[in-house]
Scaffold this motif. Structure first.
Motif, PDB file in Angstrom:
ATOM      1  N   LEU A 101       0.829  -1.208   0.000  1.00  0.00           N
ATOM      2  CA  LEU A 101       0.000   0.000   0.000  1.00  0.00           C
ATOM      3  C   LEU A 101       0.864   1.260   0.000  1.00  0.00           C
ATOM      4  CD1 LEU A 101      -2.699  -1.151   2.586  1.00  0.00           C
ATOM      5  CD2 LEU A 101      -3.100  -0.665   0.160  1.00  0.00           C
ATOM      6  N   GLY A 102       1.951   1.229   0.762  1.00  0.00           N
ATOM      7  CA  GLY A 102       2.852   2.374   0.804  1.00  0.00           C
ATOM      8  C   GLY A 102       3.457   2.675  -0.557  1.00  0.00           C
ATOM      9  N   LEU A 103       3.823   1.617  -1.273  1.00  0.00           N
ATOM     10  CA  LEU A 103       4.405   1.797  -2.609  1.00  0.00           C
ATOM     11  C   LEU A 103       3.373   2.336  -3.597  1.00  0.00           C
ATOM     12  CD1 LEU A 103       6.555  -1.466  -2.777  1.00  0.00           C
ATOM     13  CD2 LEU A 103       7.429   0.874  -2.703  1.00  0.00           C
ATOM     14  N   TYR A 104       2.130   1.854  -3.496  1.00  0.00           N
ATOM     15  CA  TYR A 104       1.074   2.392  -4.367  1.00  0.00           C
ATOM     16  C   TYR A 104       0.835   3.872  -4.064  1.00  0.00           C
ATOM     17  CZ  TYR A 104      -0.412  -2.060  -6.450  1.00  0.00           C
ATOM     18  OH  TYR A 104      -0.469  -3.233  -7.177  1.00  0.00           O
ATOM     19  N   ASN A 105       0.837   4.224  -2.780  1.00  0.00           N
ATOM     20  CA  ASN A 105       0.623   5.625  -2.395  1.00  0.00           C
ATOM     21  C   ASN A 105       1.741   6.532  -2.896  1.00  0.00           C
ATOM     22  OD1 ASN A 105      -1.795   5.127  -1.062  1.00  0.00           O
ATOM     23  ND2 ASN A 105      -0.808   4.749   0.916  1.00  0.00           N
ATOM     24  N   ALA A 112       5.239  -1.924  -6.430  1.00  0.00           N
ATOM     25  CA  ALA A 112       4.039  -2.346  -5.702  1.00  0.00           C
ATOM     26  C   ALA A 112       3.426  -3.592  -6.338  1.00  0.00           C
ATOM     27  CB  ALA A 112       3.015  -1.216  -5.676  1.00  0.00           C
ATOM     28  N   ASN A 113       3.382  -3.621  -7.670  1.00  0.00           N
ATOM     29  CA  ASN A 113       2.817  -4.782  -8.367  1.00  0.00           C
ATOM     30  C   ASN A 113       3.620  -6.049  -8.090  1.00  0.00           C
ATOM     31  OD1 ASN A 113       0.708  -3.360  -9.487  1.00  0.00           O
ATOM     32  ND2 ASN A 113       1.739  -2.986 -11.442  1.00  0.00           N
ATOM     33  N   ALA A 114       4.945  -5.897  -8.024  1.00  0.00           N
ATOM     34  CA  ALA A 114       5.800  -7.057  -7.742  1.00  0.00           C
ATOM     35  C   ALA A 114       5.528  -7.582  -6.334  1.00  0.00           C
ATOM     36  CB  ALA A 114       7.271  -6.672  -7.891  1.00  0.00           C
ATOM     37  N   LEU A 115       5.381  -6.664  -5.384  1.00  0.00           N
ATOM     38  CA  LEU A 115       5.110  -7.071  -4.005  1.00  0.00           C
ATOM     39  C   LEU A 115       3.693  -7.620  -3.869  1.00  0.00           C
ATOM     40  CD1 LEU A 115       6.613  -7.212  -1.357  1.00  0.00           C
ATOM     41  CD2 LEU A 115       5.772  -4.931  -0.789  1.00  0.00           C
ATOM     42  N   PHE A 116       2.766  -7.051  -4.649  1.00  0.00           N
ATOM     43  CA  PHE A 116       1.390  -7.552  -4.653  1.00  0.00           C
ATOM     44  C   PHE A 116       1.361  -9.022  -5.086  1.00  0.00           C
ATOM     45  CE2 PHE A 116      -2.450  -8.502  -7.126  1.00  0.00           C
ATOM     46  CZ  PHE A 116      -3.433  -8.281  -6.169  1.00  0.00           C
TER      47      PHE A 116
END
Length: 206
Positions: A101-105, A112-116
């Motif tokens: 969420l922090g990366l998306y923000n 973020a997509n990689a961590l998702f």
């Protein structure tokens, strides 16, 4: 002479000199274990092996060790052991979600997509693990699940959240994705931690 024991109780074996640790495991499961028991761990020369060490020793000669102990546990014991580690597992997943969420923000979408993707993979494993635990405990305590619907409700909600995450990701709908992660998935996992897992542990007292 190698001392062979099961749950730290020495047994007499007449296994051939060329016997490997893997062969000994087969022998023990066939002659000394019930249908409900599995080998949970192996200790060699007084030291419990980790998963990597176990794999390495399977093809080694049984008699190359001074002592070897096979720890047998029933499927229900293994289920309760797995439950004990689930709280830490959930905490790790929630930490990953917050990081995502922090990366998306911060608009770091690729990171973020990689961590998702990691979150989804870990969640799939969590669902499989809880399904196996649920199935095992239910087999021993069916009455408990007739009277308690918490687990079933959380399972249904979790699967619906996971199902909703996929199209949100495919549409690159970051707002929907973030809302599902922050307000649905984290809440569901928290409920597993504070309600479902403690209730499952109560079946040990039944």
């Amino acid at each position: 002479m190698t001392s062979v024991s099961i749950n730290k109780i020495q047994i007499n074996t007449q296994l051939p000199q060329e016997c490997t640790v893997y062969d000994a495991m087969d022998y023990i499961l066939e002659h000394h274990a019930s249908n409900e028991q599995v080998i949970a761990s192996i200790s060699v020369n007084g030291k419990e092996l980790d998963a990597h060490e176990e794999n390495q020793c399977l093809t080694m000669n049984l008699y190359s060790f001074s002592s070897i102990d096979f720890n047998l546990k029933s499927s229900i014991e293994m289920a309760y052991m797995s439950l004990d580690s689930c709280v830490g597992y959930i905490d790790n997943v929630i930490d990953k979600i917050h990081e995502t969420l922090g990366l998306y923000n911060e608009n770091k979408v690729n990171e973020a997509n990689a961590l998702f993707s990691d979150v989804i993979e870990v969640m799939d494993l969590f669902i499989q693990l809880m399904s196996r635990i649920h199935k095992t405990i239910r087999r021993y305590h069916p009455q408990f699940f007739q009277e308690n619907r918490t687990l079933q409700q959380l399972e249904i909600h979790l699967l619906s959240v996971m199902k909703a995450l996929v199209p949100a990701k495919e549409k690159n709908d970051i707002i929907m994705l973030s809302d599902l992660l922050e307000y649905e998935l984290i809440d569901n996992l928290t409920q597993w931690k504070i309600k479902a897992i403690p209730e499952l542990k109560k079946t040990q007292e039944v």
